[in-house]
Motif scaffolding. Structure first.
Motif, PDB file in Angstrom:
ATOM      1  N   PHE A  45      41.490  18.705  35.640  1.00  0.00           N
ATOM      2  CA  PHE A  45      41.006  20.257  35.648  1.00  0.00           C
ATOM      3  C   PHE A  45      41.185  20.784  34.151  1.00  0.00           C
ATOM      4  N   TYR A  46      40.257  21.369  33.999  1.00  0.00           N
ATOM      5  CA  TYR A  46      40.037  21.960  32.386  1.00  0.00           C
ATOM      6  C   TYR A  46      41.053  23.097  32.634  1.00  0.00           C
ATOM      7  N   SER A  47      41.080  24.039  33.525  1.00  0.00           N
ATOM      8  CA  SER A  47      41.871  25.269  33.891  1.00  0.00           C
ATOM      9  C   SER A  47      42.148  25.371  35.287  1.00  0.00           C
ATOM     10  N   MET A  48      43.489  26.102  35.447  1.00  0.00           N
ATOM     11  CA  MET A  48      43.734  26.519  36.706  1.00  0.00           C
ATOM     12  C   MET A  48      44.086  27.974  36.315  1.00  0.00           C
ATOM     13  N   GLY A  49      43.763  28.874  37.549  1.00  0.00           N
ATOM     14  CA  GLY A  49      43.899  30.201  37.311  1.00  0.00           C
ATOM     15  C   GLY A  49      43.791  30.964  38.763  1.00  0.00           C
ATOM     16  N   TRP A  50      44.178  32.236  38.380  1.00  0.00           N
ATOM     17  CA  TRP A  50      44.144  33.199  39.732  1.00  0.00           C
ATOM     18  C   TRP A  50      43.176  34.270  39.396  1.00  0.00           C
ATOM     19  N   PHE A  51      42.120  34.580  40.508  1.00  0.00           N
ATOM     20  CA  PHE A  51      41.309  35.873  40.415  1.00  0.00           C
ATOM     21  C   PHE A  51      41.713  36.717  41.685  1.00  0.00           C
ATOM     22  N   ARG A  52      41.076  38.009  41.381  1.00  0.00           N
ATOM     23  CA  ARG A  52      41.416  38.836  42.630  1.00  0.00           C
ATOM     24  C   ARG A  52      40.032  39.727  42.657  1.00  0.00           C
ATOM     25  N   GLN A  53      39.999  40.084  44.266  1.00  0.00           N
ATOM     26  CA  GLN A  53      38.692  40.993  44.369  1.00  0.00           C
ATOM     27  C   GLN A  53      39.193  42.180  45.325  1.00  0.00           C
ATOM     28  N   ALA A  54      39.216  43.229  44.763  1.00  0.00           N
ATOM     29  CA  ALA A  54      39.600  44.360  45.562  1.00  0.00           C
ATOM     30  C   ALA A  54      38.334  45.026  46.258  1.00  0.00           C
ATOM     31  N   GLN A  55      38.572  45.726  47.358  1.00  0.00           N
ATOM     32  CA  GLN A  55      37.479  45.977  48.273  1.00  0.00           C
ATOM     33  C   GLN A  55      36.519  46.756  47.553  1.00  0.00           C
ATOM     34  N   GLY A  56      35.105  46.453  47.522  1.00  0.00           N
ATOM     35  CA  GLY A  56      34.075  47.051  46.905  1.00  0.00           C
ATOM     36  C   GLY A  56      33.818  46.805  45.453  1.00  0.00           C
ATOM     37  N   LYS A  57      34.596  45.909  45.005  1.00  0.00           N
ATOM     38  CA  LYS A  57      34.806  45.499  43.536  1.00  0.00           C
ATOM     39  C   LYS A  57      34.433  43.999  43.471  1.00  0.00           C
ATOM     40  N   GLN A  58      33.919  43.910  42.128  1.00  0.00           N
ATOM     41  CA  GLN A  58      33.709  42.404  41.832  1.00  0.00           C
ATOM     42  C   GLN A  58      35.038  41.574  41.540  1.00  0.00           C
ATOM     43  N   ARG A  59      34.795  40.496  41.787  1.00  0.00           N
ATOM     44  CA  ARG A  59      35.919  39.470  41.466  1.00  0.00           C
ATOM     45  C   ARG A  59      36.108  39.558  40.106  1.00  0.00           C
ATOM     46  N   GLU A  60      37.706  39.630  39.504  1.00  0.00           N
ATOM     47  CA  GLU A  60      38.050  39.473  38.257  1.00  0.00           C
ATOM     48  C   GLU A  60      39.152  38.546  38.156  1.00  0.00           C
ATOM     49  N   LEU A  61      38.984  38.080  36.691  1.00  0.00           N
ATOM     50  CA  LEU A  61      40.342  36.949  36.337  1.00  0.00           C
ATOM     51  C   LEU A  61      41.571  37.928  36.419  1.00  0.00           C
ATOM     52  N   VAL A  62      42.596  37.111  36.705  1.00  0.00           N
ATOM     53  CA  VAL A  62      43.890  37.642  36.800  1.00  0.00           C
ATOM     54  C   VAL A  62      44.848  36.967  35.511  1.00  0.00           C
ATOM     55  N   ALA A  63      44.719  35.671  35.538  1.00  0.00           N
ATOM     56  CA  ALA A  63      45.489  35.017  34.870  1.00  0.00           C
ATOM     57  C   ALA A  63      44.893  33.645  34.901  1.00  0.00           C
ATOM     58  N   ARG A  64      44.944  32.883  33.828  1.00  0.00           N
ATOM     59  CA  ARG A  64      44.582  31.325  33.910  1.00  0.00           C
ATOM     60  C   ARG A  64      45.520  30.621  32.957  1.00  0.00           C
ATOM     61  N   ILE A  65      45.509  29.360  32.992  1.00  0.00           N
ATOM     62  CA  ILE A  65      46.264  28.505  32.274  1.00  0.00           C
ATOM     63  C   ILE A  65      45.229  27.186  31.846  1.00  0.00           C
ATOM     64  N   ALA A  66      45.356  26.606  30.743  1.00  0.00           N
ATOM     65  CA  ALA A  66      44.749  25.625  30.245  1.00  0.00           C
ATOM     66  C   ALA A  66      45.555  24.425  30.722  1.00  0.00           C
ATOM     67  N   THR A  67      45.205  23.242  31.275  1.00  0.00           N
ATOM     68  CA  THR A  67      45.743  22.264  31.409  1.00  0.00           C
ATOM     69  C   THR A  67      46.388  21.417  30.235  1.00  0.00           C
ATOM     70  N   SER A  68      45.419  21.522  28.933  1.00  0.00           N
ATOM     71  CA  SER A  68      45.548  20.515  27.988  1.00  0.00           C
ATOM     72  C   SER A  68      46.706  20.989  27.182  1.00  0.00           C
ATOM     73  N   ASP A  69      46.947  22.381  26.982  1.00  0.00           N
ATOM     74  CA  ASP A  69      48.124  22.925  26.271  1.00  0.00           C
ATOM     75  C   ASP A  69      48.894  23.903  26.667  1.00  0.00           C
ATOM     76  N   GLY A  70      48.542  24.295  28.079  1.00  0.00           N
ATOM     77  CA  GLY A  70      49.378  25.355  28.692  1.00  0.00           C
ATOM     78  C   GLY A  70      48.983  26.696  28.025  1.00  0.00           C
ATOM     79  N   THR A  71      47.942  26.771  27.330  1.00  0.00           N
ATOM     80  CA  THR A  71      47.491  28.014  26.806  1.00  0.00           C
ATOM     81  C   THR A  71      47.134  29.054  28.128  1.00  0.00           C
ATOM     82  N   THR A  72      47.840  30.163  27.808  1.00  0.00           N
ATOM     83  CA  THR A  72      47.618  31.333  29.336  1.00  0.00           C
ATOM     84  C   THR A  72      46.661  32.653  28.699  1.00  0.00           C
ATOM     85  N   ASP A  73      45.992  33.130  29.475  1.00  0.00           N
ATOM     86  CA  ASP A  73      45.154  34.210  29.198  1.00  0.00           C
ATOM     87  C   ASP A  73      45.381  35.008  30.748  1.00  0.00           C
ATOM     88  N   PHE A  74      45.518  36.535  30.281  1.00  0.00           N
ATOM     89  CA  PHE A  74      45.922  37.472  31.427  1.00  0.00           C
ATOM     90  C   PHE A  74      44.853  38.640  31.362  1.00  0.00           C
TER      91      PHE A  74
END
Length: 118
Positions: free
Chosen positions: A31-60
């Protein structure tokens, strides 16, 4: 076939904490990346956090920086999301996501509900 199964959601009071867990079938290094997204009622799905499997770089997402932590255990093919200082606006269905190397295909879990309320 890649399958993702989330757990750990629930009801928590503002200021509380939760740990989400995502067990992934398949080799985590495919996998290139693994992450968490969320979707609140009535809203679009959005990125919460993800991690690159190659070097562990995170994004929030800016809204969770300093409160949420993402980590993974490659040996167990498991992804975690530690959520601290939870706010009512964190209420949403949280989805685990992986992006496969080569095909760049997205895979999603079934989602787990997080509700922050007093």
């Amino acid at each position: 076939q890649v399958q993702l199964v989330e757990s750990g959601g629930g009801l928590v009071q503002p200021g509380g904490s939760l740990n989400l867990v995502c067990v992934v079938s398949g080799n985590a290094f495919s996998f290139y990346s693994m992450g968490w997204f969320r979707q609140a009622q009535g809203k679009q799905r959005e990125l919460v956090a993800r991690i690159a499997t190659s070097d562990g770089t995170t994004d929030f997402a800016d809204s969770v920086k300093g409160r949420f932590t993402i980590s993974r255990n490659n040996a167990k093919n498991t992804l975690y999301l530690r959520m601290n200082s939870l706010k009512p606006e964190d209420t949403a269905v949280y989805y685990c996501n992986v992006v496969q190397i080569g095909t760049w295909e997205d895979y999603w879990g079934q989602g787990t509900q997080v509700t922050v309320s007093s």
